[in-house]
Motif scaffolding. Structure first.
Motif, PDB file in Angstrom:
ATOM      1  N   VAL A 179       0.347  -0.923   0.315  1.00  0.00           N
ATOM      2  CA  VAL A 179       0.117   0.125  -0.266  1.00  0.00           C
ATOM      3  C   VAL A 179       0.951   1.217  -0.052  1.00  0.00           C
ATOM      4  O   VAL A 179       1.906   1.435   0.605  1.00  0.00           O
ATOM      5  N   ILE A 180       0.300   1.932  -0.656  1.00  0.00           N
ATOM      6  CA  ILE A 180       1.906   3.528  -0.733  1.00  0.00           C
ATOM      7  C   ILE A 180       1.012   4.068   0.523  1.00  0.00           C
ATOM      8  O   ILE A 180      -0.380   4.508   0.270  1.00  0.00           O
ATOM      9  N   THR A 181       1.423   4.335   1.261  1.00  0.00           N
ATOM     10  CA  THR A 181       1.481   5.316   2.070  1.00  0.00           C
ATOM     11  C   THR A 181       1.165   6.818   2.185  1.00  0.00           C
ATOM     12  O   THR A 181       1.250   7.759   3.279  1.00  0.00           O
ATOM     13  N   GLY A 182       2.349   7.477   1.573  1.00  0.00           N
ATOM     14  CA  GLY A 182       2.328   8.715   1.464  1.00  0.00           C
ATOM     15  C   GLY A 182       3.925   8.596   0.904  1.00  0.00           C
ATOM     16  O   GLY A 182       4.119   7.965  -0.084  1.00  0.00           O
ATOM     17  N   GLY A 183       3.883  10.057   1.176  1.00  0.00           N
ATOM     18  CA  GLY A 183       4.708  10.454  -0.550  1.00  0.00           C
ATOM     19  C   GLY A 183       5.988  11.856   0.131  1.00  0.00           C
ATOM     20  O   GLY A 183       4.895  13.150   0.567  1.00  0.00           O
ATOM     21  N   SER A 184       6.978  12.454  -1.298  1.00  0.00           N
ATOM     22  CA  SER A 184       6.871  13.581  -1.197  1.00  0.00           C
ATOM     23  C   SER A 184       7.434  14.240  -2.444  1.00  0.00           C
ATOM     24  O   SER A 184       7.275  13.077  -2.924  1.00  0.00           O
ATOM     25  N   ARG A 236       6.496  15.569  -6.365  1.00  0.00           N
ATOM     26  CA  ARG A 236       5.575  14.955  -6.989  1.00  0.00           C
ATOM     27  C   ARG A 236       4.566  13.496  -6.768  1.00  0.00           C
ATOM     28  O   ARG A 236       3.577  13.589  -6.707  1.00  0.00           O
ATOM     29  N   TYR A 237       5.395  13.198  -5.934  1.00  0.00           N
ATOM     30  CA  TYR A 237       3.904  11.796  -4.654  1.00  0.00           C
ATOM     31  C   TYR A 237       3.590  11.870  -3.880  1.00  0.00           C
ATOM     32  O   TYR A 237       3.329  10.801  -2.665  1.00  0.00           O
ATOM     33  N   ALA A 238       3.586  13.733  -3.127  1.00  0.00           N
ATOM     34  CA  ALA A 238       3.431  14.075  -1.870  1.00  0.00           C
ATOM     35  C   ALA A 238       1.143  13.816  -1.865  1.00  0.00           C
ATOM     36  O   ALA A 238       1.118  13.879  -2.808  1.00  0.00           O
ATOM     37  N   GLY A 239       0.795  13.278  -1.291  1.00  0.00           N
ATOM     38  CA  GLY A 239      -0.177  12.803  -1.296  1.00  0.00           C
ATOM     39  C   GLY A 239      -0.543  11.121  -2.056  1.00  0.00           C
ATOM     40  O   GLY A 239      -2.048  11.229  -1.837  1.00  0.00           O
ATOM     41  N   ALA A 240       0.351  10.668  -2.077  1.00  0.00           N
ATOM     42  CA  ALA A 240      -0.187   9.951  -3.281  1.00  0.00           C
ATOM     43  C   ALA A 240      -0.460   8.567  -2.635  1.00  0.00           C
ATOM     44  O   ALA A 240      -0.325   8.785  -1.658  1.00  0.00           O
TER      45      ALA A 240
END
Length: 146
Positions: free
Chosen positions: A112-117, A119-123
């Motif tokens: 599971v994608i739980t987050g990012g920073s 371009r991927y912030a809020g992914a």
């Protein structure tokens, strides 16, 4: 009048940015697992619950082109061979955080994608991990939610 036009353009650009999803579509990366470190469970072996896999490895596309790096940890949760894992993919446009249960190989595993920073912030979304090339690499097929 010109000031109003510039303000309108600025507001439209801000709204367009906010309406754009963090990431869209699909991304396929290969994680080099040839240098994974296997840590035995305290008082046990590498096949006992509590054993760990640690890594800091290269991420590439299928042809081997450098895409970034990954760092992660898996904790063995049963004697059958399943692990609970967390990894961070460091890519040119930001970082992506995944959590999942690594099934007994070669069974594909759902992460599971739980987050990012960046371009991927809020992914949001999911990834499927599959060992390839006799476990020399893992192929992650990442599908971003719309």
């Amino acid at each position: 009048m010109r000031l109003l036009s510039a303000a309108t353009v600025f507001a439209a650009a801000v709204l367009a940015h906010l309406a754009t999803p963090a990431a869209a579509g699909e991304l396929v990366v290969f994680d080099d697992s040839s240098r994974d470190s296997f840590v035995p469970a305290p008082g046990g072996g590498d096949k006992d619950p509590g054993a760990q896999i640690l890594w800091n490895s290269a991420l590439t596309d299928q042809a081997g082109k450098d895409l970034g790096s990954s760092a992660g940890q898996c904790l063995r949760v049963d004697t059958a061979g399943a692990y609970l894992c967390t990894t961070v993919f460091y890519l040119a446009e930001g970082a992506l955080v995944l959590v999942g249960r690594q099934e007994v190989e070669p069974t594909p595993s759902l992460w599971v994608i739980t987050g990012g920073s960046g371009r991927y912030a809020g992914a949001r979304g999911e990834a499927t991990a599959v060992p390839v090339e006799q476990r020399a690499r893992f192929r992650y097929t990442i599908k971003f939610a719309d």
